[in-house]
Write an enzyme that holds these catalytic residues in place. Structure first.
Site, short mmCIF file in Angstrom:
data_model
loop_
_atom_site.label_atom_id
_atom_site.label_comp_id
_atom_site.label_asym_id
_atom_site.label_seq_id
_atom_site.Cartn_x
_atom_site.Cartn_y
_atom_site.Cartn_z
N GLY A 51 8.10 -0.64 -17.46
CA GLY A 51 8.93 -1.10 -18.14
C GLY A 51 9.11 -2.71 -17.75
O GLY A 51 10.29 -2.73 -18.00
N GLY A 52 8.11 -2.79 -16.91
CA GLY A 52 8.49 -4.12 -16.49
C GLY A 52 10.02 -4.79 -16.12
O GLY A 52 10.21 -3.64 -15.54
N ARG A 72 -2.60 -5.70 -6.70
CA ARG A 72 -2.65 -5.84 -8.27
C ARG A 72 -3.45 -7.16 -8.44
O ARG A 72 -4.90 -7.30 -7.50
CB ARG A 72 -1.04 -6.82 -7.33
CG ARG A 72 -0.67 -7.89 -7.67
CD ARG A 72 0.31 -6.86 -9.06
NE ARG A 72 1.16 -7.93 -9.65
CZ ARG A 72 1.86 -7.70 -11.35
NH1 ARG A 72 1.52 -6.91 -11.82
NH2 ARG A 72 2.85 -9.05 -12.16
N ASP A 122 2.79 -12.84 -15.73
CA ASP A 122 4.01 -12.59 -14.66
C ASP A 122 3.97 -13.73 -13.37
O ASP A 122 5.26 -13.22 -13.10
CB ASP A 122 3.28 -11.30 -14.36
CG ASP A 122 3.92 -10.13 -14.58
OD1 ASP A 122 4.71 -9.83 -15.69
OD2 ASP A 122 3.31 -8.67 -14.07
N THR A 162 2.66 -0.40 -19.14
CA THR A 162 2.26 -0.16 -17.34
C THR A 162 2.43 1.09 -17.99
O THR A 162 2.83 1.45 -18.28
CB THR A 162 3.51 -0.87 -16.71
OG1 THR A 162 3.53 -2.59 -16.55
CG2 THR A 162 2.94 -0.41 -15.41
N SER A 221 5.62 -9.04 -9.28
CA SER A 221 5.47 -7.68 -10.07
C SER A 221 7.15 -7.24 -10.35
O SER A 221 8.06 -7.21 -9.33
CB SER A 221 4.72 -7.07 -9.70
OG SER A 221 4.82 -5.98 -10.20
N SER A 222 7.60 -6.55 -10.91
CA SER A 222 8.42 -5.28 -10.95
C SER A 222 8.31 -4.00 -10.44
O SER A 222 8.82 -2.96 -10.46
CB SER A 222 9.73 -5.73 -11.81
OG SER A 222 9.80 -6.39 -12.59
N ASN A 260 -0.54 -4.93 -17.67
CA ASN A 260 1.41 -5.52 -18.63
C ASN A 260 1.26 -5.14 -20.03
O ASN A 260 2.04 -4.46 -19.49
CB ASN A 260 0.79 -7.55 -18.34
CG ASN A 260 2.17 -7.66 -17.91
OD1 ASN A 260 3.08 -7.64 -17.96
ND2 ASN A 260 1.87 -9.32 -18.20
N THR A 274 -1.17 -1.49 -14.26
CA THR A 274 -0.61 -1.75 -15.57
C THR A 274 -1.82 -2.80 -16.04
O THR A 274 -3.06 -3.45 -15.52
CB THR A 274 0.57 -2.26 -15.00
OG1 THR A 274 1.06 -2.57 -16.62
CG2 THR A 274 0.03 -3.61 -13.79
#
Ligand code: GLY
Length: 578
Positions: free
Chosen positions: A481-482, A112, A431, A389, A460-461, A409, A407
């Site tokens: 998909g956030g 990340r 984020d 993403t 993050s998701s 983002n 991603t």
């Protein structure tokens, strides 16, 4: 399921050409129609790749056939996506990868992005303490220190089978140098974002040269091919040092960004213990913080585990109400408690404690929605923008499995292309929680746990996940998909194991989503019957339709061992195996 797309080259030029010689050349080219077959559901006896683009899936399959393992194939797909899927595939972003080796061992890596060292908690606030709109979303200040290149070298070093890394990146270099045919969806998207590309970039680049894009166009990225060649020849130093690093830092200086040479050289990816939890006779292996995905998915599953979901039925009033109320509570935990564990002590064990999770549902009323204000305070309008993403799922001939989500983002990240280096930089700083209680682009709110700090990773998701059934590999899945990633993975898994759907039906079925705030159930267009909508309203839920949510890519290992790979029919995902 497959879709056929036919493109004819130079159609428009043909009409405009008056010179006989030019007409002759164009006639020849126009007869060479190219056929692209998008396959969203495929089976294979031995190996499978599902990614967001048919060319990247092909690259992955080629590596597997050459004797590469799932990790090698994933690395090659990642670099190919950076070329053919520039909206989310990247070298200027970051991601997470969950691995289950053939002998049943689990691992995960966090590559990340990190906040630059000069970041401050209030960097997106004005003098009155208000969030300056857009500053964390577009342009140079939105960029986190990229992690993808470091992440790919780390996984290759630890797990790669094809020791010559050059083989894994060369297909991407060739695609960038020779170009590839743009699909209609990509043409539409590149044209739609052209004004942003012009706004945030001073010079022309491959994405805006010779535009608007039209059917039959090829995207050639010479500068990106050169950057990828530097990574091929110099390894990590080809990106984080030397020419590419100089270009990134110069780009930052030109646009008031804050990433320095020191940020780049000191970037590190991190191996982390994956989160492992049970759902009935399934073992769920997913990503730990700084992703919220693993904790949230396990919490959701633990909540619904005690209810007879399959008896309730797919998208029945009872099933949906239960799942929505679970989602509401889990996302409120996400807002309060989750962030980068290296900077903020995430109460992971408490959040996954069975007693705590049951307690969270103690005020669940089967007859009535619980307003989110009663779960925790706060209310605001919906600022949903994009869900970008990308995810790749791979299984190789030996049974190694890789689930990776990566991603920039937003679509095309910060919209900043590094001058002369040809790649987009992320806008991952959005984020973070720029200010407690103020929503980011996904409508997610955060708190101290996810406040900005130098070198911290933003929450993050992303939920790259692998599932075992009775100790055997059962499924590999994940999604872009956030905020909707977690609920999409949750629902696709339940569609298979509780509602008895084959994987393609499970993916293609319309989805719904609740994330605590805003207090609304989002559902995909055409996804709910009028009766379902009415019953949700009667229970006290507000509902809102959206175009689509999440683009899941999954592989199911069927009882006879056959692999069923499925990409999402909401986009141009492509599955292929053998
Ligand atoms: N940038 C989207 C996520 O990490 O959840």
């Amino acid at each position: 399921m497959s879709k056929l797309l036919y493109f004819s080259k130079f159609q428009i030029v043909l009409f405009l050409t008056i010179s006989f010689s030019v007409l002759f050349v164009n006639c020849q080219q126009a007869t060479q129609t190219e056929k692209v077959e998008i396959i969203q559901s495929a089976t294979g006896k031995k190996a499978m790749v599902v990614s967001a683009h048919h060319l990247a899936t092909k690259v992955g399959n080629d590596i597997l056939r050459k004797g590469g393992n799932a990790i090698d194939a994933t690395i090659a797909v990642q670099y190919a996506l950076a070329v053919v899927y520039p909206r989310a595939g990247n070298i200027g972003g970051g991601g997470f990868m969950v691995i289950r080796s053939k002998d049943g061992k689990y691992d995960s890596i966090d590559y990340r992005e990190k906040a630059p060292k000069a970041s401050t908690k209030d960097m997106y606030l004005d003098s009155l303490g208000n969030v300056i709109p857009g500053l964390s979303r577009n342009g140079h200040l939105a960029v986190g220190v990229p992690g993808t290149v470091e992440g790919m070298f780390e996984v290759h070093k630890k797990y790669g089978q094809l020791k010559d890394f050059k083989q894994l990146i060369q297909p991407a270099i060739d695609l960038a140098a020779n170009g590839f045919l743009l699909t209609p969806l990509e043409i539409e998207r590149l044209n739609r974002f052209k004004a942003d590309f012009q706004k945030y970039n001073k010079s022309d680049n491959a994405f805006i040269k010779n535009t608007p894009w039209i059917e039959g166009d090829r995207l050639v990225q010479e500068e990106l091919a050169h950057t990828l060649s530097l990574i091929r020849d110099k390894g990590r130093a080809g990106f984080y040092e030397g020419e590419t690093a100089d270009k990134i830092v110069a780009e930052m200086k030109a646009g008031n960004g804050i990433i320095t040479h020191d940020d780049l050289t000191s970037y590190n990816a991190k191996w982390r213990a994956p989160l492992v939890g049970d759902y009935k006779n399934f073992k769920i292996i997913s990503m730990a913080p700084p992703s919220s995905g693993g904790i949230a998915l396990l919490q959701l599953l633990k909540i619904v585990e005690d209810y007879p979901l399959s008896e309730y039925g797919f998208q029945s009033k009872k099933a949906m109400h239960l799942m929505i109320e679970a989602e509401r509570r889990v996302y409120s935990d996400r807002a309060k408690h989750l962030g980068d564990n290296d900077f903020y002590k995430v109460p992971q064990d408490s959040l996954l404690d069975k007693v705590y999770i049951k307690e969270r549902m103690s005020d669940f009323n089967p007859q009535k929605a619980t307003p989110s204000d009663l779960v925790a305070a706060g209310s605001f309008a919906i600022p949903m923008e994009s869900f970008e993403t990308t995810h790749t799922s791979v299984i190789d001939v030996d049974g190694n499995a890789v689930s990776t989500t990566t991603t920039l983002n937003s679509n095309f990240g910060s919209k900043v292309v590094v001058t002369d280096a040809g790649f987009f930089l992320n806008n991952e700083m959005d984020d973070f929680s720029a200010k407690p209680g103020v929503p980011n682009q996904f409508g997610l709110v955060g708190n101290e746990a996810n406040a900005i700090e130098p070198e911290k990773r933003m929450l993050s998701s992303m939920t790259p996940t692998i599932v075992e059934k009775d100790g055997e590999l059962f499924m590999v899945l994940g999604s872009p998909g956030g905020s909707t990633i977690i609920t999409a993975v949750f629902q696709v898994f339940l569609n298979v194991v509780e509602f008895g759907m084959p994987l393609d039906d499970a993916l293609f079925a319309k989805r719904f989503h609740h994330q605590w705030l805003p207090d609304v159930v989002m559902y995909e267009n055409g996804g709910l019957t009028e009766a379902s909508k009415q019953s949700l309203k009667e229970l006290g839920h507000s509902i809102k339709d959206v175009k689509y949510m999440a683009l899941v890519k999954a592989i199911h290992v069927k009882p006879d061992g056959e692999l069923h790979g499925v990409g999402d029919n909401r986009s141009e995902d492509h599955a292929a195996g053998y």
